[in-house]
Design a protein around this motif. Structure first.
Motif, PDB file in Angstrom:
ATOM      1  N   PHE A   3       0.850  -1.185   0.000  1.00 49.91           N
ATOM      2  CA  PHE A   3       0.000   0.000   0.000  1.00 49.91           C
ATOM      3  C   PHE A   3       0.889   1.239   0.000  1.00 49.91           C
ATOM      4  N   GLU A   4       0.542   2.220  -0.831  1.00 50.02           N
ATOM      5  CA  GLU A   4       1.263   3.484  -0.867  1.00 50.02           C
ATOM      6  C   GLU A   4       0.589   4.464   0.084  1.00 50.02           C
ATOM      7  N   LYS A   5       1.354   4.962   1.027  1.00 50.20           N
ATOM      8  CA  LYS A   5       0.835   5.895   2.019  1.00 50.20           C
ATOM      9  C   LYS A   5       0.329   7.173   1.349  1.00 50.20           C
ATOM     10  N   THR A   6      -0.767   7.714   1.871  1.00 47.09           N
ATOM     11  CA  THR A   6      -1.318   8.956   1.347  1.00 47.09           C
ATOM     12  C   THR A   6      -0.285  10.075   1.431  1.00 47.09           C
ATOM     13  N   PRO A   7      -0.080  10.833   0.349  1.00 50.77           N
ATOM     14  CA  PRO A   7       0.891  11.941   0.378  1.00 50.77           C
ATOM     15  C   PRO A   7       0.575  12.931   1.500  1.00 50.77           C
ATOM     16  N   GLY A   8       1.610  13.361   2.206  1.00 50.32           N
ATOM     17  CA  GLY A   8       1.439  14.303   3.307  1.00 50.32           C
ATOM     18  C   GLY A   8       1.209  13.662   4.651  1.00 50.32           C
ATOM     19  N   TRP A   9       0.926  12.356   4.638  1.00 50.41           N
ATOM     20  CA  TRP A   9       0.714  11.642   5.906  1.00 50.41           C
ATOM     21  C   TRP A   9       2.031  11.555   6.665  1.00 50.41           C
ATOM     22  N   LEU A  10       2.009  11.879   7.939  1.00 50.81           N
ATOM     23  CA  LEU A  10       3.200  11.795   8.769  1.00 50.81           C
ATOM     24  C   LEU A  10       3.246  10.459   9.494  1.00 50.81           C
ATOM     25  N   ASP A  11       4.428   9.856   9.560  1.00 47.49           N
ATOM     26  CA  ASP A  11       4.602   8.663  10.380  1.00 47.49           C
ATOM     27  C   ASP A  11       4.559   9.046  11.855  1.00 47.49           C
ATOM     28  N   TRP A  12       4.139   8.116  12.696  1.00 44.97           N
ATOM     29  CA  TRP A  12       4.129   8.378  14.131  1.00 44.97           C
ATOM     30  C   TRP A  12       5.558   8.574  14.640  1.00 44.97           C
ATOM     31  N   TYR A  13       5.649   9.370  15.721  1.00 43.21           N
ATOM     32  CA  TYR A  13       6.939   9.767  16.280  1.00 43.21           C
ATOM     33  C   TYR A  13       7.552   8.594  17.029  1.00 43.21           C
ATOM     34  N   SER A  14       8.716   8.161  16.600  1.00 39.08           N
ATOM     35  CA  SER A  14       9.299   6.912  17.100  1.00 39.08           C
ATOM     36  C   SER A  14      10.186   7.085  18.325  1.00 39.08           C
ATOM     37  N   GLY A  15      10.370   8.322  18.787  1.00 44.48           N
ATOM     38  CA  GLY A  15      11.239   8.534  19.946  1.00 44.48           C
ATOM     39  C   GLY A  15      10.578   9.259  21.092  1.00 44.48           C
ATOM     40  N   PRO A  16       9.412   8.790  21.563  1.00 43.12           N
ATOM     41  CA  PRO A  16       8.700   9.539  22.609  1.00 43.12           C
ATOM     42  C   PRO A  16       9.510   9.634  23.893  1.00 43.12           C
ATOM     43  N   THR A  17       9.402  10.780  24.529  1.00 42.46           N
ATOM     44  CA  THR A  17      10.078  10.974  25.801  1.00 42.46           C
ATOM     45  C   THR A  17       9.409  10.133  26.888  1.00 42.46           C
ATOM     46  N   LYS A  18      10.133   9.909  27.957  1.00 42.11           N
ATOM     47  CA  LYS A  18       9.551   9.279  29.137  1.00 42.11           C
ATOM     48  C   LYS A  18       8.780  10.354  29.896  1.00 42.11           C
ATOM     49  N   PRO A  19       7.489  10.167  30.141  1.00 42.47           N
ATOM     50  CA  PRO A  19       6.717  11.233  30.789  1.00 42.47           C
ATOM     51  C   PRO A  19       7.283  11.600  32.160  1.00 42.47           C
ATOM     52  N   ARG A  20       7.205  12.889  32.476  1.00 39.12           N
ATOM     53  CA  ARG A  20       7.532  13.337  33.822  1.00 39.12           C
ATOM     54  C   ARG A  20       6.401  13.007  34.787  1.00 39.12           C
ATOM     55  N   PHE A  21       5.176  13.058  34.270  1.00 36.70           N
ATOM     56  CA  PHE A  21       4.012  12.745  35.085  1.00 36.70           C
ATOM     57  C   PHE A  21       3.931  11.243  35.300  1.00 36.70           C
ATOM     58  N   LYS A  22       3.868  10.839  36.550  1.00 41.58           N
ATOM     59  CA  LYS A  22       3.764   9.420  36.876  1.00 41.58           C
ATOM     60  C   LYS A  22       2.290   9.028  36.892  1.00 41.58           C
ATOM     61  N   LEU A  23       1.930   8.148  35.985  1.00 42.14           N
ATOM     62  CA  LEU A  23       0.551   7.708  35.882  1.00 42.14           C
ATOM     63  C   LEU A  23       0.137   6.916  37.118  1.00 42.14           C
ATOM     64  N   PRO A  24      -1.121   7.012  37.531  1.00 43.55           N
ATOM     65  CA  PRO A  24      -1.572   6.178  38.655  1.00 43.55           C
ATOM     66  C   PRO A  24      -1.544   4.701  38.276  1.00 43.55           C
ATOM     67  N   ALA A  25      -1.371   3.860  39.265  1.00 47.19           N
ATOM     68  CA  ALA A  25      -1.327   2.417  39.019  1.00 47.19           C
ATOM     69  C   ALA A  25      -2.605   1.965  38.321  1.00 47.19           C
ATOM     70  N   GLY A  26      -2.432   1.163  37.255  1.00 50.94           N
ATOM     71  CA  GLY A  26      -3.579   0.649  36.522  1.00 50.94           C
ATOM     72  C   GLY A  26      -4.114   1.584  35.462  1.00 50.94           C
ATOM     73  N   ALA A  27      -3.374   2.620  35.111  1.00 49.57           N
ATOM     74  CA  ALA A  27      -3.849   3.598  34.126  1.00 49.57           C
ATOM     75  C   ALA A  27      -4.105   2.945  32.767  1.00 49.57           C
ATOM     76  N   ILE A  28      -5.120   3.444  32.078  1.00 53.58           N
ATOM     77  CA  ILE A  28      -5.569   2.868  30.804  1.00 53.58           C
ATOM     78  C   ILE A  28      -5.498   3.922  29.708  1.00 53.58           C
ATOM     79  N   ASP A  29      -4.838   3.584  28.613  1.00 51.80           N
ATOM     80  CA  ASP A  29      -4.875   4.390  27.393  1.00 51.80           C
ATOM     81  C   ASP A  29      -6.166   4.001  26.677  1.00 51.80           C
TER      82      ASP A  29
END
Length: 305
Positions: A3-29
């Motif tokens: 499949f050819e990606k749609t022109p202008g589409w950006l790939d997801w960022y592959s180097g995310p930082t480690k969050p400073r905010f500590k998520l509560p235990a059991g957090a759900i995305d």
């Protein structure tokens, strides 16, 4: 299949930082996607865009990096009503994921049960015209009636300007209803203005309606934030999300929206998105409701005491 990606589409960022905010235990995305990979799970012929591949392995690696415990994988429009990629992500999650499907009225009861057994707990109705073709409301209402006995809910995606014409349909739905991305408010308009307050009225008058306080990167008009360390990104969206968290603390959920479909201006750092959370949920109690208690009630109610 290639499949050819749609022109202008950006790939997801592959180097995310480690969050400073500590998520509560059991957090759900509670809002994310998988795309393909196309060679294994082909994209739908009727799709409006062709994305980059974004696999379940990459999603769950991000989950662990950011500090989440579970995911809710939402069917992407580029896959249409072919839920195989999403279902594959669920069944390979070791019980750590639930899903939102896209279905047609032709689905059989046996197929609905198979989706339920795989971890699907809702369906998505998309009203964003640039992303999908219109589905007749009578078909959607028929689907709503069929999923209600399963205990599923409905996710609705629309833009703020379309809420007046959709109001009667939304308020007639027989299940819990979860609104994607706060109904996509125009953040250049005031929080107390008529457009956003109509959405607030919807939530106030209909206690079965919830909201995802998500996608500041999609709603912001402040321009591209810096990566790797910018802690004040997307501040123009904060008042809208904070208002909903404070007014409806038991009916809000949050998610990354990884891999950020159809963004063309910039691709966000998911670690910075996590660091945005304490700007909208300012107490430990509000953060736990937003990230743990509320999504658990929706997606893993059997584990809620």
């Amino acid at each position: 299949m290639k499949f050819e990606k749609t022109p202008g589409w950006l790939d997801w960022y592959s180097g995310p930082t480690k969050p400073r905010f500590k998520l509560p235990a059991g957090a759900i995305d509670a809002h994310c996607h998988v795309f393909g990979p196309g060679e294994e799970f082909p994209y739908a012929p009727e799709r409006k865009y062709t994305p980059c591949d974004a696999s379940k392995h990459q999603l769950y690696a991000l989950r662990d990096h950011l500090g989440f415990s579970r995911n809710v994988v939402v069917q992407a429009t580029c896959h249409g009503s072919d839920n195989r990629a999403m279902v594959d992500a669920l069944v390979n999650s070791n019980g750590k994921a639930r899903g939102i499907a896209t279905i047609k009225r032709s689905i059989s009861d046996a197929e609905l049960q198979e989706l339920h057994d795989s971890g699907v707990r809702g369906v998505r109705f998309n009203f964003v015209k640039r992303l999908v073709d219109f589905t007749p409301k009578d078909e959607l209402m028929e689907i709503a009636a069929r999923i209600a006995p399963l205990g599923w809910h409905i996710v609705i995606y629309f833009e703020a300007v379309d809420l007046p014409e959709l109001w009667d349909f939304f308020t007639a739905l027989p299940t819990t209803v979860v609104v994607d991305h706060m109904g996509r408010p125009d953040v250049t308009k005031p929080v107390d203005g008529p457009e956003f307050q109509l959405f607030v009225k919807l939530m106030r008058e209909y206690p079965n309606i919830w909201s995802k306080v998500t996608c500041p990167e999609r709603l912001s008009v402040n321009g591209k934030p810096a990566l790797n360390g910018e802690q004040n990104a997307y501040q123009d969206v904060v008042p809208f999300a904070k208002h909903l968290v404070e007014q409806f603390p038991d009916r809000v959920i949050w998610g990354t929206d990884w891999p950020h479909p159809n963004l063309k201006n910039h691709m966000p750092d998911d670690g910075l998105l996590v660091d945005w959370i304490p700007h909208i949920a300012t107490t430990a109690e509000a953060q736990k409701k937003l990230l743990v208690d509320n999504p658990m009630r929706l997606y893993w109610p059997e584990e809620v005491k």
